[in-house]
Design a protein around this motif. Sequence first.
Motif, mmCIF file in Angstrom:
data_model
loop_
_atom_site.group_PDB
_atom_site.id
_atom_site.type_symbol
_atom_site.label_atom_id
_atom_site.label_comp_id
_atom_site.label_asym_id
_atom_site.label_seq_id
_atom_site.Cartn_x
_atom_site.Cartn_y
_atom_site.Cartn_z
ATOM 1 N N ARG A 1 -0.399 13.933 -9.364
ATOM 2 C CA ARG A 1 -0.954 12.800 -10.111
ATOM 3 C C ARG A 1 -2.247 13.188 -10.836
ATOM 4 N NH1 ARG A 1 -0.546 7.303 -10.312
ATOM 5 N NH2 ARG A 1 -2.469 6.130 -10.644
ATOM 6 N N ALA A 2 -3.006 14.089 -10.204
ATOM 7 C CA ALA A 2 -4.272 14.545 -10.810
ATOM 8 C C ALA A 2 -4.066 15.744 -11.731
ATOM 9 C CB ALA A 2 -5.259 14.903 -9.712
ATOM 10 N N GLN A 3 -2.786 16.106 -11.989
ATOM 11 C CA GLN A 3 -2.430 17.217 -12.862
ATOM 12 C C GLN A 3 -2.931 18.559 -12.349
ATOM 13 O OE1 GLN A 3 -3.381 16.431 -16.959
ATOM 14 N NE2 GLN A 3 -2.217 14.518 -17.021
ATOM 15 N N ARG A 4 -3.032 18.675 -11.040
ATOM 16 C CA ARG A 4 -3.343 19.969 -10.420
ATOM 17 C C ARG A 4 -1.996 20.587 -10.016
ATOM 18 N NH1 ARG A 4 -7.415 16.598 -8.040
ATOM 19 N NH2 ARG A 4 -6.162 16.405 -6.148
ATOM 20 N N PHE A 5 -1.278 21.117 -10.989
ATOM 21 C CA PHE A 5 0.104 21.525 -10.800
ATOM 22 C C PHE A 5 0.228 22.744 -9.887
ATOM 23 C CE2 PHE A 5 0.088 19.731 -15.255
ATOM 24 C CZ PHE A 5 0.566 18.487 -14.861
ATOM 25 N N THR B 1 0.848 -1.185 0.000
ATOM 26 C CA THR B 1 0.000 0.000 0.000
ATOM 27 C C THR B 1 0.885 1.236 0.000
ATOM 28 O OG1 THR B 1 -1.688 -1.182 1.242
ATOM 29 C CG2 THR B 1 -1.824 1.239 1.190
ATOM 30 N N VAL B 2 0.700 2.117 -0.953
ATOM 31 C CA VAL B 2 1.497 3.322 -1.070
ATOM 32 C C VAL B 2 0.643 4.511 -0.660
ATOM 33 C CG1 VAL B 2 2.801 4.810 -2.629
ATOM 34 C CG2 VAL B 2 2.855 2.316 -2.933
ATOM 35 N N HIS B 3 1.127 5.288 0.283
ATOM 36 C CA HIS B 3 0.421 6.475 0.762
ATOM 37 C C HIS B 3 1.078 7.702 0.136
ATOM 38 C CE1 HIS B 3 -1.881 4.155 3.698
ATOM 39 N NE2 HIS B 3 -0.741 3.532 4.002
ATOM 40 N N LEU B 4 0.336 8.367 -0.732
ATOM 41 C CA LEU B 4 0.868 9.551 -1.378
ATOM 42 C C LEU B 4 0.709 10.768 -0.481
ATOM 43 C CD1 LEU B 4 -0.525 9.118 -5.009
ATOM 44 C CD2 LEU B 4 1.763 8.532 -4.159
ATOM 45 N N ARG B 5 1.683 11.662 -0.590
ATOM 46 C CA ARG B 5 1.585 12.941 0.110
ATOM 47 C C ARG B 5 0.559 13.816 -0.611
ATOM 48 N NH1 ARG B 5 7.160 12.033 -0.576
ATOM 49 N NH2 ARG B 5 8.275 11.465 1.346
ATOM 50 N N PRO B 6 0.052 14.860 0.086
ATOM 51 C CA PRO B 6 -0.982 15.707 -0.557
ATOM 52 C C PRO B 6 -0.523 16.306 -1.875
ATOM 53 C CG PRO B 6 -0.933 16.102 1.807
ATOM 54 C CD PRO B 6 0.211 15.196 1.512
ATOM 55 N N TYR B 7 0.718 16.824 -1.940
ATOM 56 C CA TYR B 7 1.153 17.444 -3.189
ATOM 57 C C TYR B 7 1.365 16.390 -4.276
ATOM 58 C CZ TYR B 7 6.038 16.053 -2.359
ATOM 59 O OH TYR B 7 7.192 15.344 -2.167
ATOM 60 N N GLU B 8 1.683 15.140 -3.883
ATOM 61 C CA GLU B 8 1.837 14.076 -4.869
ATOM 62 C C GLU B 8 0.479 13.688 -5.468
ATOM 63 O OE1 GLU B 8 5.810 11.763 -3.187
ATOM 64 O OE2 GLU B 8 3.854 11.282 -2.338
ATOM 65 N N LYS B 9 -0.563 13.746 -4.644
ATOM 66 C CA LYS B 9 -1.908 13.481 -5.176
ATOM 67 C C LYS B 9 -2.302 14.543 -6.187
ATOM 68 C CE LYS B 9 -3.529 11.183 -0.936
ATOM 69 N NZ LYS B 9 -4.502 11.245 0.186
ATOM 70 N N ASP B 10 -2.019 15.824 -5.876
ATOM 71 C CA ASP B 10 -2.325 16.895 -6.825
ATOM 72 C C ASP B 10 -1.518 16.737 -8.111
ATOM 73 O OD1 ASP B 10 -4.189 18.157 -5.201
ATOM 74 O OD2 ASP B 10 -2.641 19.318 -4.152
#
Length: 557
Positions: free
Chosen positions: A428-432, A417-426
């Motif tokens: 990944r969702a292309q919310r640069f 299970t990989v837990h992404l950091r908040p900025y990594e989620k953004d």
Amino acid sequence: MSAPLQRLNRSKLPTHPSASANPEQRFWHSFKSPLLINDYASITSIHFSPSTPHDFAITSSTRVQIFSSKTRKVSKTISRFKETAYSGTIRSDGRLLVAGDHSGLVQVFDLNSRAILRTWDQHKQPVQAAKWSPNSVTCVLTASDDSTVRLWDLPTGEVTSCFIGHRDYVRQASFLPAGSAIGGGAGGGLVVSGGYDGTVRLWDPRVPTSTSTATNIDNSDSHSPAVMTLTHPSAIDALLPMPGSTTILAASGPVVHVWDIIAAKPLLQLSNHQKTVTSLAYTINKNLTIDTPNPTASSRRVITGGLDGHVKVYDTTSWQVVHGIKYPAPILSLAISPEEKHLVVGMVNGLISIRTRTSGKEKEREREKEKQMQALLTGAPMDGGRKKKTKAEERRLRGIKYTGDADSVVLEEKLKTVHLRPYEKDLRAQRFAEALDKVLIGNAPALTTYTLLSTLKHRSALKSALANRDEATLSPVLKWLTKNLHRPAYVELIVDVALLVLDMYGHAIGQSPMIDALLRDMRQKVNVEVKQSMTALRIGGMVGMLVQGAGGEGVTA
């Protein structure tokens, strides 16, 4: 099926280049366990006993201290001097010690009882060189500021030879070592001395004597003329006859002159020190020969120490510098033990440095660390000599489980299970823009922000992340750029981001006092960094000229 989640790997900044250590470097780096001792006066002389256990005498102020080679602590102190003592030297059997002092007195001590066995007071000025003959346990050599060099017979207390010819202080003298091509003969063999008149003179006690007419020498003394004189540009501060050869090293100022005394001509000059060379020593480097599968023809090394605080090690086959050590103060004396266990350095401020080679279990641990480091660099397995793991253990370590029987082997990858950091989620969702705001406003480490900006640049998303920003959201970007401008590894990325910001928001300059102030701060920081870079370039140029002037390789014909 979607790709598995992966966290953003931090950027790897450039590191300094590193080269694998050769046997020579490993040998000198093994002199570890440094011991620093503070004395209250300059350390004028260090001498190791030729006999086991190779204790060493350190001369400073009005005393000579005998240090144990096993404990590196003071075992005896001889303090029966009224003036400053010089050149405490232990006899080959380790039983007697001779030393001179500032008044011209020469004394011989019994090391066990510390009793004075013999006193000579014929010298009327300081005696800074006192040596035992390598061929005779009853012959002593002294050199004095009265410009004379003398040989003494211990049982009778008489002067057997008086060498007159120097025109200034004589503070260096030595016997040619036993086994030298021209070093045999009566009275302990040939004698070499160096004076402040810039000459090195070779004396032979077998030459017929004559009566002295010098005004500062008793007319009853007989003396032998020098058989050879070697001239130097300045005073001789250190002298070293090489064993088993016809070579003599003489330190004159910052230059060490290498002489062939058979041909009476200079071989070369060693110009690696920036200040006066005060001490010379040599070692056979037996341990290096053992560790090296194909040793060179000669493993002898010459060690020099100078007032620039540097110790340099030369290979006598090529006369190249193979190692160097920097000390915190000017060096007056140094010595290495016969078995190559201790390297002792004495300094002007009274500091004594004792470096000891690792041995036994400690040496094995060091070798094991080197093997593991080498394996890490080459990618080889690092089992460290442990029992090899079974296949089941290796599968468990890799997060893989075994299913099926022996005839049908199926390996199933265990998903983590990989837990992404908040900025990594953004990201990944292309919310640069949101990803960049989270690392800037959240006070993330500078390397994290650098990694994110590098990733956005590689994805051609940097412009999207910086677009449509107001005063509140643009100021954290400018602050981060200014704060990290001093980091050399960050400069290229910071310049790219800063140029993009100016291109996108240049039209708005002058409309926001906050943004204008941040831009002024950045400009001042840039000016400071430019000035520092120019200063560094000038210093680099000067250092390059000094290195080139020193000969680079340390040898000039």
